[in-house]
Write a protein that holds these residues in place. Structure first.
Motif, PDB file in Angstrom:
ATOM      1  N   MET A   1     -37.404  -6.453   7.761  1.00  0.00           N
ATOM      2  CA  MET A   1     -36.145  -5.917   8.265  1.00  0.00           C
ATOM      3  C   MET A   1     -36.203  -4.845   9.388  1.00  0.00           C
ATOM      4  N   HIS A   3     -37.994  -4.381  11.982  1.00  0.00           N
ATOM      5  CA  HIS A   3     -37.954  -4.735  13.428  1.00  0.00           C
ATOM      6  C   HIS A   3     -36.697  -5.234  13.862  1.00  0.00           C
ATOM      7  N   ILE A   4     -35.818  -5.818  12.845  1.00  0.00           N
ATOM      8  CA  ILE A   4     -34.440  -6.123  13.339  1.00  0.00           C
ATOM      9  C   ILE A   4     -33.717  -4.671  13.456  1.00  0.00           C
ATOM     10  N   LYS A   7     -34.589  -3.439  16.885  1.00  0.00           N
ATOM     11  CA  LYS A   7     -34.239  -4.172  18.011  1.00  0.00           C
ATOM     12  C   LYS A   7     -32.754  -3.938  18.344  1.00  0.00           C
ATOM     13  N   MET A   8     -31.867  -3.827  16.866  1.00  0.00           N
ATOM     14  CA  MET A   8     -30.264  -3.576  17.360  1.00  0.00           C
ATOM     15  C   MET A   8     -30.357  -2.139  17.968  1.00  0.00           C
ATOM     16  N   ALA A  11     -31.582  -2.570  21.904  1.00  0.00           N
ATOM     17  CA  ALA A  11     -31.271  -3.604  22.870  1.00  0.00           C
ATOM     18  C   ALA A  11     -29.909  -3.102  23.470  1.00  0.00           C
ATOM     19  N   ASP A  12     -29.087  -2.107  22.890  1.00  0.00           N
ATOM     20  CA  ASP A  12     -27.928  -1.494  23.523  1.00  0.00           C
ATOM     21  C   ASP A  12     -28.716  -0.532  24.576  1.00  0.00           C
ATOM     22  N   ARG A 286     -19.408  -3.576  11.631  1.00  0.00           N
ATOM     23  CA  ARG A 286     -19.267  -5.170  11.433  1.00  0.00           C
ATOM     24  C   ARG A 286     -20.374  -5.962  10.813  1.00  0.00           C
ATOM     25  N   HIS A 287     -21.538  -5.610  11.967  1.00  0.00           N
ATOM     26  CA  HIS A 287     -22.701  -6.104  11.663  1.00  0.00           C
ATOM     27  C   HIS A 287     -23.205  -5.716  10.139  1.00  0.00           C
ATOM     28  N   LEU A 291     -24.457  -7.518   6.997  1.00  0.00           N
ATOM     29  CA  LEU A 291     -25.846  -7.704   6.505  1.00  0.00           C
ATOM     30  C   LEU A 291     -25.544  -7.335   4.761  1.00  0.00           C
TER      31      LEU A 291
ATOM     32  N   ILE B 107     -25.211 -11.000  15.254  1.00  0.00           N
ATOM     33  CA  ILE B 107     -25.529  -9.714  15.756  1.00  0.00           C
ATOM     34  C   ILE B 107     -25.896  -9.979  17.303  1.00  0.00           C
ATOM     35  N   THR B 109     -27.104  -8.330  19.693  1.00  0.00           N
ATOM     36  CA  THR B 109     -28.408  -7.869  20.236  1.00  0.00           C
ATOM     37  C   THR B 109     -29.607  -8.461  19.918  1.00  0.00           C
ATOM     38  N   LEU B 110     -29.484  -9.406  18.721  1.00  0.00           N
ATOM     39  CA  LEU B 110     -30.441 -10.038  18.587  1.00  0.00           C
ATOM     40  C   LEU B 110     -30.517 -11.542  18.669  1.00  0.00           C
ATOM     41  N   LEU B 121     -35.295 -12.560   5.678  1.00  0.00           N
ATOM     42  CA  LEU B 121     -36.016 -11.241   5.633  1.00  0.00           C
ATOM     43  C   LEU B 121     -35.607 -10.359   4.305  1.00  0.00           C
ATOM     44  N   LEU B 122     -34.038 -10.564   4.001  1.00  0.00           N
ATOM     45  CA  LEU B 122     -33.477  -9.968   3.219  1.00  0.00           C
ATOM     46  C   LEU B 122     -34.148 -10.441   1.830  1.00  0.00           C
ATOM     47  N   ARG B 127     -41.953 -11.740   8.220  1.00  0.00           N
ATOM     48  CA  ARG B 127     -41.218 -12.084   9.691  1.00  0.00           C
ATOM     49  C   ARG B 127     -41.576 -13.452  10.214  1.00  0.00           C
TER      50      ARG B 127
END
Ligand SMILES: Nc1ncnc2c1ncn2[C@@H]1O[C@H](COP(=O)(O)OP(=O)(O)OP(=O)(O)O)[C@@H](O)[C@H]1O
Ligand SMILES: [Mg+2]
Lengths: 379, 248
Positions: A1, A3-4, A7-8, A11-12, A286-287, A291, B107, B109-110, B121-122, B127
Motif C-alpha cells: 500500500m 507505493h499507492i 503515488k496519491m 500525482a497531484d 472520499r478516497h 479505502l 482514485i 491519481t492512480l 494489497l489490503l 504488489r
C-alpha cells in the motif's frame, strides 16, 4: 500500500510542489538566516583566531573581547608568577585611526605584540617577513588594510609602502591574512612598544595578557587559578568567544531580528505546508473513506499519512538545506554576508520540519480515524 | 487476534432480523429502519428498491458493517456482526466483501490497475501479484489495454467496469452495490447489470444491489421492496418480471 500512498501524494503535481516548496522555503529561510547570523556572530570573536593564545587575561569587569579595559603594567608579572603559567606576554589591542597618502582617515584594529616573542602573531603571512616587525616603524597589515589604505594610491598597498598612524609613520613590512572582524576594521600588527608610540598617551596601555599553560596543565585549570590568585578575569580562548557571543545575545538586537525572520520562516512554512496538506487531504477524504470501506484499518491509514508527511518533509528539508549550502558556497568567498552553517542549525531545522510534518500528519490522522466509511455510499 | 472467516455452510449469505436504526438527537430522531427482516442467498442477485429516504443505503451500510444498528441481529456469511470489534469488522469487510458505489470512487491519481489492486494489497498480497491479478480482471471487463490509464480518461460506464473489477478482484463472497447504474445511460447500465448478474451466478456469490433504476429490475433473482424504513414485500420468480414490466 505504501507505493499507492506515495503515488496519491505525488500525482497531484501542483499540490505536491506547493507542499515540498513550503517545507523547502521554511528550511531554506531557517538555515540560511541562521547561517548568516552564526557567521556574523563568529565575526565578533575573530580576535581569538587572528591573535591566538590559550588564555586571555583581562580586567575584572571585561565581559567581551571587543571592549577591553586597561590593565596595570604590574599585572603582567602577577600573572607570570601564577603556578602553571608557562609564559605570559602583553598585548595591545585598540581601534585607532590610520591615514594613507592622499587618502582619508581610516579606523584600523591595532594589535601590539611582545617584541621579543611576537606571541599572538598573525596566523597566515602572505608576503614579507614576520621578523622584520621588530624594525623601527614596521607594521604588518592584512589584505583588507591593503585595499582600505590603498584607496588614495589607486592600488592595493604593498610591502614598502608607508602610511600614518596618529601622525607617526608606519612602514609595511608584511601582508597577512586574517579573519574579518565584526566591526569591519582591518588589522594592523606591530610590536607592543611601537603600538604604544602609535597611540595617544594614556595612563595605562596594557589591554590583554596572553598566556599559555605549562605542559601537563589544561588552559581551564590555569585560567581558573589566574582568576583566583590575581582577581583578574582569565578566560580560555573558547571561554572568551563564548562570553563575547553571550554578550551579543544579551545586549544587542541582532539575535532578536534574526530570530524574528527565522520564526517567520517557520510559521510561513507551517502555514503553507499544513494548509496545502490539509486541502489535499480534504480532496482525498472520499478516497480515504473508500479505502476504509474496503478494509483499510485506521492504523494503516495513519501509517500512510505519516509516510506521506515525512516524505514531503524529507524532500523539502533536503531541497531547502541544499539551497542554503549553495547560497553559502556562493557568498563565502566574498564574506558578504558572513556565513557559518553549523550542525546545530541543521539539526534544529530538521527538528522543526519534523514537527511541521508530525502536526500535519496528526491532524489528518485525527480526521481520518473519525471518518465514517459510510460516506462513500452517499452521493 | 483471530481473523474472522466466513461460515459459508451456515445458510444464507446475509440474514438480517429485527434491525432498527435511527439518526439524530434524542428529541428529533429520524427512524431510518424499523424492525427490518431481510435475507439474500449465495448465487443470487438481490435488488433492494424503494423511494428515496426509505432506508436502502442505511440497510446496506449495516450489512457492510460500516454502520452499527441500534437493535437486531445481523448475520453475514454465517458470522454475527454484532459480536465483532470495530477492528474485526474492518478486517472481515476487507477480506470478504466487495463494494461498488454510485460515484465509482476510483482514485483519480492512480492507474486502473493500481485502483483494482487495492483490495488485494489490503489483504497483504504483494504488489507484483496484486497487479497481475488486477490486470487479468481488467481484461475480463474489457479494459485490459487501458490498465495504465487514469480513471478520469474513461467514460462513466468504463469507470464502473473498473469499480466492478475492483469489487471482484479479491474474490469476495458478498458484493454490495449502491445505485451502480444511476450515473450511467441505459445502454451502459444494461452492460453493467449483465456483468454483475453474471458475476453473482457464476461465482456462487451474493450480490445485493440497492437501486432506484427501473431498468435494472429485470436482472434480479429477487427484489426486496422497502418503504419508510420497513420491508413491504419480497418478490421472486415471475413476480420479479411482473414488477419489472410495470411502469415506474
Ligand atoms: N448519517 C445520517 N444522519 C442523519 N440521518 C441520516 C443519516 N443517514 C441516513 N439518514 C436518514 O435516514 C433515512 C434513510 O436514509 P437512506 O440514505 O438509507 O435512504 P435511501 O433509501 O438510501 O435514499 P436514497 O434513495 O435517496 O439514497 C433518511 O431520512 C435519511 O435522511
Ligand atoms: Mg441511498
Amino acid at each position: 500500500m505504501y507505493h499507492i500512498a506515495l503515488k496519491m501524494l505525488m500525482a497531484d503535481r501542483g499540490k505536491y510542489i506547493m507542499l515540498v516548496g513550503g517545507v523547502a522555503f521554511a528550511s531554506l529561510l531557517m538555515t540560511q538566516q541562521n547561517g548568516v547570523f552564526r557567521g556574523l556572530l563568529s565575526w565578533t570573536t575573530s580576535h581569538m583566531r587572528n591573535v591566538r593564545a590559550s588564555i586571555w587575561v583581562v580586567e575584572a569587569r571585561v565581559v567581551t573581547a571587543n571592549e577591553t579595559k586597561p590593565l596595570k603594567d604590574t599585572d603582567l608579572n602577577r600573572v607570570r608568577s601564577v603556578p602553571g603559567v608557562d609564559f605570559a606576554e602583553p598585548l595591545f589591542l585598540a581601534v585607532t585611526k590610520a591615514r594613507a597618502d592622499s587618502g582619508g582617515e581610516k579606523p584600523v584594529q591595532l594589535v601590539g605584540l611582545d617584541a621579543s616573542t611576537l606571541f599572538g602573531r598573525p596566523p597566515v603571512m602572505l608576503e614579507g617577513d614576520l621578523e622584520r616587525l621588530r624594525l623601527p616603524n614596521a607594521v604588518i597589515i592584512d589584505t583588507l588594510a591593503t585595499v582600505r589604505l590603498g584607496e588614495g594610491l589607486g592600488r592595493p598597498m604593498r610591502v614598502g609602502d608607508t602610511f600614518e598612524i596618529h601622525d607617526r609613520e608606519a612602514r609595511v613590512v608584511g601582508i597577512c591574512k586574517t579573519e574579518k572582524h565584526f566591526f569591519g576594521y582591518p588589522y594592523v600588527f606591530t610590536t607592543y612598544d611601537k603600538a604604544i608610540n602609535f597611540s595617544p598617551r594614556q595612563r595605562k596601555m596594557l589591554s590583554i595578557i596572553l598566556a599559555e599553560p605549562s605542559p601537563g596543565q589544561t588552559p581551564e585549570e590555569v585560567a581558573a587559578r589566574i582568576g583566583r590568585e590575581t582577581g583578574l578575569h582569565a578566560y580560555t580562548s573558547a571561554g572568551f568567544s563564548q562570553a563575547t557571543t553571550d554578550f551579543v545575545w544579551a545586549n544587542t538586537g541582532i539575535p532578536a531580528s534574526f530570530l524574528t525572520t527565522i520564526t517567520l520562516g517557520f510559521i510561513v512554512g507551517i502555514v503553507i505546508s499544513a494548509q496545502t496538506f490539509f486541502s489535499w487531504f480534504l480532496e482525498n477524504i472520499r478516497h480515504l473513506g473508500a479505502l476504509k470501506a474496503m478494509g483499510a484499518s485506521n492504523g494503516l491509514l495513519a501509517r500512510l499519512l505519516l509516510l506521506q508527511a515525512f516524505t514531503v518533509g524529507l524532500i523539502g528539508y533536503g531541497l531547502g538545506v541544499g539551497l542554503t549550502a549553495i547560497f553559502g558556497l556562493i557568498v563565502l568567498p566574498f564574506e558578504k554576508p558572513p556565513f557559518l552553517l553549523d550542525y546545530r542549525s541543521l539539526v534544529l531545522t530538521g527538528l522543526a520540519v519534523l514537527l511541521i510534518c508530525l502536526v500535519a500528519a496528526l491532524l489528518g490522522i485525527r480526521k481520518v480515524s473519525r471518518l465514517d466509511p459510510a460516506i462513500v455510499f452517499r452521493g | 487476534m483471530t481473523v474472522p472467516s466466513p461460515n459459508v455452510a451456515a445458510g444464507p449469505a446475509v440474514q438480517v432480523d429485527g434491525v432498527s436504526k435511527s439518526f439524530g438527537p434524542k428529541d428529533n430522531q429520524t427512524q431510518a429502519l424499523s424492525g427490518v427482516r431481510f435475507g439474500a442467498d449465495h448465487g443470487e442477485l438481490h435488488l433492494v428498491v424503494g423511494p428515496s429516504g426509505c432506508g436502502k443505503t442505511t440497510l446496506l451500510s449495516i450489512i457492510a458493517g460500516t454502520l452499527r444498528s441500534d437493535a437486531g441481529d445481523i448475520r453475514v456469511l454465517g458470522q454475527s456482526l454484532s459480536a465483532f470489534s470495530d477492528r474485526q469488522l474492518t478486517e472481515f469487510r476487507g477480506a470478504h466483501i466487495g463494494f461498488i458505489f454510485q460515484q465509482f470512487n476510483l482514485i483519480p491519481t492512480l492507474s486502473l490497475v493500481e485502483n483494482v489492486s487495492i483490495p488485494l494489497l489490503l489483504q497483504g498480497v504483494r504488489r507484483r501479484e496484486a497487479e497481475d491479478r488486477a490486470g487479468a480482471l481488467l481484461a475480463r471487463v474489457g479494459l485490459g489495454d487501458r490498465r495504465h490509464r487514469n480513471p478520469l480518461e474513461l467514460s462513466g460506464g468504463q469507470q464502473q467496469r473498473v469499480a466492478i473489477a475492483r469489487a471482484l478482484v479479491h474474490e469476495p463472497q458478498l458484493i454490495l452495490c449502491d445505485e451502480p447504474t444511476s450515473a450511467l445511460d441505459s445502454r451502459t447500465g444494461h452492460d453493467i447489470m449483465d456483468l454483475l448478474a453474471g458475476g453473482a451466478r457464476a461465482g456462487g456469490r451474493c450480490v445485493i444491489l440497492v437501486t432506484h433504476d427501473p431498468r435494472t429490475y429485470g436482472f434480479a433473482d429477487r427484489i426486496t421492496r422497502m418503504e419508510d424504513g420497513r420491508v413491504e414485500e419480497v418478490l421472486s420468480g415471475a413476480a420479479v418480471q411482473q414488477f419489472a414490466a410495470q411502469p415506474h
